[in-house]
Design a protein around this motif. Structure first.
Motif, PDB file in Angstrom:
ATOM      1  N   TYR A  60       0.842  -1.196   0.000  1.00 52.39           N
ATOM      2  CA  TYR A  60       0.000   0.000   0.000  1.00 52.39           C
ATOM      3  C   TYR A  60       0.871   1.238   0.000  1.00 52.39           C
ATOM      4  CZ  TYR A  60      -3.976  -2.977   0.938  1.00 52.39           C
ATOM      5  OH  TYR A  60      -4.950  -3.923   0.831  1.00 52.39           O
ATOM      6  N   LEU A  61       0.442   2.229  -0.745  1.00 47.17           N
ATOM      7  CA  LEU A  61       1.138   3.505  -0.827  1.00 47.17           C
ATOM      8  C   LEU A  61       0.215   4.583  -0.263  1.00 47.17           C
ATOM      9  CD1 LEU A  61       2.496   3.171  -4.473  1.00 47.17           C
ATOM     10  CD2 LEU A  61       3.602   2.438  -2.373  1.00 47.17           C
ATOM     11  N   TYR A  62       0.800   5.589   0.289  1.00 48.05           N
ATOM     12  CA  TYR A  62       0.023   6.690   0.865  1.00 48.05           C
ATOM     13  C   TYR A  62      -0.051   7.825  -0.137  1.00 48.05           C
ATOM     14  CZ  TYR A  62      -1.183  10.707   3.664  1.00 48.05           C
ATOM     15  OH  TYR A  62      -1.794  11.840   4.131  1.00 48.05           O
ATOM     16  N   CYS A  63      -1.258   8.263  -0.461  1.00 55.25           N
ATOM     17  CA  CYS A  63      -1.465   9.398  -1.362  1.00 55.25           C
ATOM     18  C   CYS A  63      -1.886  10.600  -0.523  1.00 55.25           C
ATOM     19  CB  CYS A  63      -2.549   9.073  -2.398  1.00 55.25           C
ATOM     20  SG  CYS A  63      -2.905  10.444  -3.531  1.00 55.25           S
ATOM     21  N   SER A  64      -1.149  11.689  -0.633  1.00 50.01           N
ATOM     22  CA  SER A  64      -1.417  12.890   0.176  1.00 50.01           C
ATOM     23  C   SER A  64      -2.474  13.806  -0.440  1.00 50.01           C
ATOM     24  CB  SER A  64      -0.115  13.663   0.382  1.00 50.01           C
ATOM     25  OG  SER A  64       0.342  14.165  -0.858  1.00 50.01           O
ATOM     26  N   ALA A  65      -3.081  13.393  -1.547  1.00 47.77           N
ATOM     27  CA  ALA A  65      -4.041  14.271  -2.243  1.00 47.77           C
ATOM     28  C   ALA A  65      -5.371  14.331  -1.508  1.00 47.77           C
ATOM     29  CB  ALA A  65      -4.261  13.743  -3.649  1.00 47.77           C
ATOM     30  N   PRO A  66      -5.988  15.528  -1.470  1.00 44.38           N
ATOM     31  CA  PRO A  66      -7.350  15.630  -0.928  1.00 44.38           C
ATOM     32  C   PRO A  66      -8.340  15.016  -1.918  1.00 44.38           C
ATOM     33  CG  PRO A  66      -6.650  17.742  -1.799  1.00 44.38           C
ATOM     34  CD  PRO A  66      -5.463  16.815  -1.901  1.00 44.38           C
ATOM     35  N   GLN A  67      -9.568  14.812  -1.494  1.00 46.75           N
ATOM     36  CA  GLN A  67     -10.598  14.248  -2.363  1.00 46.75           C
ATOM     37  C   GLN A  67     -10.656  15.049  -3.668  1.00 46.75           C
ATOM     38  OE1 GLN A  67     -12.179  11.518  -1.657  1.00 46.75           O
ATOM     39  NE2 GLN A  67     -13.617  11.458  -3.354  1.00 46.75           N
ATOM     40  N   ASN A  68     -10.593  14.379  -4.790  1.00 45.49           N
ATOM     41  CA  ASN A  68     -10.616  14.985  -6.130  1.00 45.49           C
ATOM     42  C   ASN A  68      -9.484  15.994  -6.347  1.00 45.49           C
ATOM     43  OD1 ASN A  68     -12.898  13.530  -6.905  1.00 45.49           O
ATOM     44  ND2 ASN A  68     -14.246  15.035  -5.942  1.00 45.49           N
ATOM     45  N   GLY A  69      -8.378  15.812  -5.663  1.00 46.61           N
ATOM     46  CA  GLY A  69      -7.240  16.715  -5.832  1.00 46.61           C
ATOM     47  C   GLY A  69      -5.979  15.944  -6.190  1.00 46.61           C
ATOM     48  N   SER A  70      -4.892  16.667  -6.377  1.00 45.52           N
ATOM     49  CA  SER A  70      -3.598  16.072  -6.710  1.00 45.52           C
ATOM     50  C   SER A  70      -2.685  16.092  -5.496  1.00 45.52           C
ATOM     51  CB  SER A  70      -2.935  16.849  -7.850  1.00 45.52           C
ATOM     52  OG  SER A  70      -3.705  16.737  -9.020  1.00 45.52           O
ATOM     53  N   GLY A  71      -1.746  15.152  -5.466  1.00 44.67           N
ATOM     54  CA  GLY A  71      -0.793  15.077  -4.369  1.00 44.67           C
ATOM     55  C   GLY A  71       0.382  14.170  -4.704  1.00 44.67           C
ATOM     56  N   TRP A  72       1.018  13.678  -3.669  1.00 42.05           N
ATOM     57  CA  TRP A  72       2.216  12.848  -3.816  1.00 42.05           C
ATOM     58  C   TRP A  72       1.967  11.503  -3.146  1.00 42.05           C
ATOM     59  CZ3 TRP A  72       5.943  13.546  -7.080  1.00 42.05           C
ATOM     60  CH2 TRP A  72       7.144  12.837  -6.961  1.00 42.05           C
ATOM     61  N   MET A  73       2.454  10.424  -3.781  1.00 38.47           N
ATOM     62  CA  MET A  73       2.271   9.064  -3.284  1.00 38.47           C
ATOM     63  C   MET A  73       3.639   8.430  -3.080  1.00 38.47           C
ATOM     64  SD  MET A  73       0.413   5.909  -5.282  1.00 38.47           S
ATOM     65  CE  MET A  73      -1.059   6.803  -5.566  1.00 38.47           C
ATOM     66  N   ASN A  74       3.816   7.712  -1.953  1.00 44.00           N
ATOM     67  CA  ASN A  74       5.068   6.976  -1.737  1.00 44.00           C
ATOM     68  C   ASN A  74       4.845   5.784  -0.813  1.00 44.00           C
ATOM     69  OD1 ASN A  74       4.978   8.013   0.839  1.00 44.00           O
ATOM     70  ND2 ASN A  74       6.512   9.568   0.464  1.00 44.00           N
ATOM     71  N   GLY A  75       5.803   4.874  -0.838  1.00 44.40           N
ATOM     72  CA  GLY A  75       5.776   3.669  -0.017  1.00 44.40           C
ATOM     73  C   GLY A  75       6.827   2.690  -0.521  1.00 44.40           C
ATOM     74  N   GLN A 108      -3.628  11.213  -7.928  1.00 48.12           N
ATOM     75  CA  GLN A 108      -4.886  11.950  -7.977  1.00 48.12           C
ATOM     76  C   GLN A 108      -5.998  10.938  -7.711  1.00 48.12           C
ATOM     77  OE1 GLN A 108      -5.607  13.922 -11.689  1.00 48.12           O
ATOM     78  NE2 GLN A 108      -7.116  15.292 -10.792  1.00 48.12           N
ATOM     79  N   ASN A 109      -6.869  11.258  -6.765  1.00 53.98           N
ATOM     80  CA  ASN A 109      -7.945  10.355  -6.364  1.00 53.98           C
ATOM     81  C   ASN A 109      -7.411   8.998  -5.895  1.00 53.98           C
ATOM     82  OD1 ASN A 109      -9.918  12.287  -6.992  1.00 53.98           O
ATOM     83  ND2 ASN A 109      -9.920  11.634  -9.142  1.00 53.98           N
ATOM     84  N   GLY A 110      -6.285   8.975  -5.228  1.00 55.13           N
ATOM     85  CA  GLY A 110      -5.729   7.756  -4.639  1.00 55.13           C
ATOM     86  C   GLY A 110      -4.868   6.916  -5.542  1.00 55.13           C
ATOM     87  N   GLY A 111      -4.708   7.259  -6.813  1.00 56.91           N
ATOM     88  CA  GLY A 111      -3.899   6.458  -7.721  1.00 56.91           C
ATOM     89  C   GLY A 111      -2.993   7.317  -8.567  1.00 56.91           C
ATOM     90  N   GLY A 112      -1.991   6.696  -9.191  1.00 57.03           N
ATOM     91  CA  GLY A 112      -1.071   7.420 -10.062  1.00 57.03           C
ATOM     92  C   GLY A 112       0.130   6.566 -10.413  1.00 57.03           C
ATOM     93  N   PHE A 113       0.976   7.114 -11.256  1.00 55.06           N
ATOM     94  CA  PHE A 113       2.194   6.410 -11.637  1.00 55.06           C
ATOM     95  C   PHE A 113       3.278   6.609 -10.582  1.00 55.06           C
ATOM     96  CE2 PHE A 113       0.246   6.188 -15.776  1.00 55.06           C
ATOM     97  CZ  PHE A 113       0.685   4.943 -16.220  1.00 55.06           C
TER      98      PHE A 113
END
Length: 170
Positions: A60-75, A108-113
Motif C-alpha cells: 500500500y502507498l500513501y497518497c497525500s491528495a485531498p478528495q478529487n485533488g492532486s498530491g504525492w504518493m510513496n511507499g 490523484q484520487n488515490g492512484g497514479g504512476f
C-alpha cells in the motif's frame, strides 16, 4: 650377500633346479590392493553466472491528495523471486532473492504512476547432475520499477536479470 643367495634360490626354484641345503627361505612378495575413494561428481571450476526471472511483490502507498485533488504518493514494496540458475558443468538450482523498492510519484484520487529502484540479492546452493551439492552462488543486481498504483495499492511483477559468482565445492 644374503639377498644375492635369496635371489639365486628364487630363480632356481622357478626353473626347477635343485636347491643347496643351506639356501635361504624364498619369500615371494604378495600384491595388495588399497581402496581409494571414487572421484566426486561436482563442478570443476568457479565462474560468473546470470539468472533471469520475475520479481513480485505488493503493498500500500500513501497518497497525500485531498478528495478529487492532486498530491504525492510513496511507499515501499518487498520484491522476491526464486531465480533459476545454470552454472558450469551442468550444475543448476534455484536461488531465492529479495530486495525493497521505494516507490514514489504523483497521485490523484488515490492512484497514479510511481517509480523507484531496488537492489536485489540472494544466496543459494547449486546441484550437480547426480543431485549432490556442487557449490554456492551469490546473485545481485538493480531493478527499476515504473507502473501505475491503483487506489493506493500496487502489485509489482518486474522482469530482471541478476548476475553473480558461482563457487564450486572443493
Amino acid at each position: 650377500m644374503n639377498n644375492i643367495m635369496a635371489a639365486a634360490a628364487l630363480i632356481a626354484s622357478q626353473i626347477g633346479a635343485p636347491l643347496p641345503v643351506d639356501a635361504p627361505a624364498v619369500v615371494v612378495p604378495v600384491a595388495t590392493a588399497k581402496a581409494v575413494d571414487a572421484p566426486r561428481a561436482a563442478a570443476t571450476s568457479s565462474s560468473y553466472v546470470s539468472a533471469s526471472g520475475t520479481l513480485s511483490g505488493s503493498g500500500y502507498l500513501y497518497c497525500s491528495a485531498p478528495q478529487n485533488g492532486s498530491g504525492w504518493m510513496n511507499g515501499s514494496v518487498n520484491l522476491t523471486a526464486n531465480m533459476p540458475v545454470n552454472g558450469p558443468d551442468g550444475v543448476n538450482g534455484y536461488v531465492p532473492v529479495s530486495g525493497y523498492v521505494n516507490l514514489s510519484g504523483s497521485c490523484q484520487n488515490g492512484g497514479g504512476f510511481v517509480s523507484g529502484s531496488a537492489f536485489v540479492s540472494g544466496y543459494g546452493t547449486l546441484y550437480g547432475r547426480d543431485g549432490r551439492t556442487a557449490g554456492t552462488v551469490r546473485l545481485d543486481g538493480s531493478v527499476f520499477v515504473n507502473q501505475y498504483a491503483s487506489s493506493s495499492f500496487v502489485w509489482v511483477n518486474q522482469f530482471a536479470t541478476l548476475t553473480g559468482y558461482f563457487t564450486a565445492n572443493p
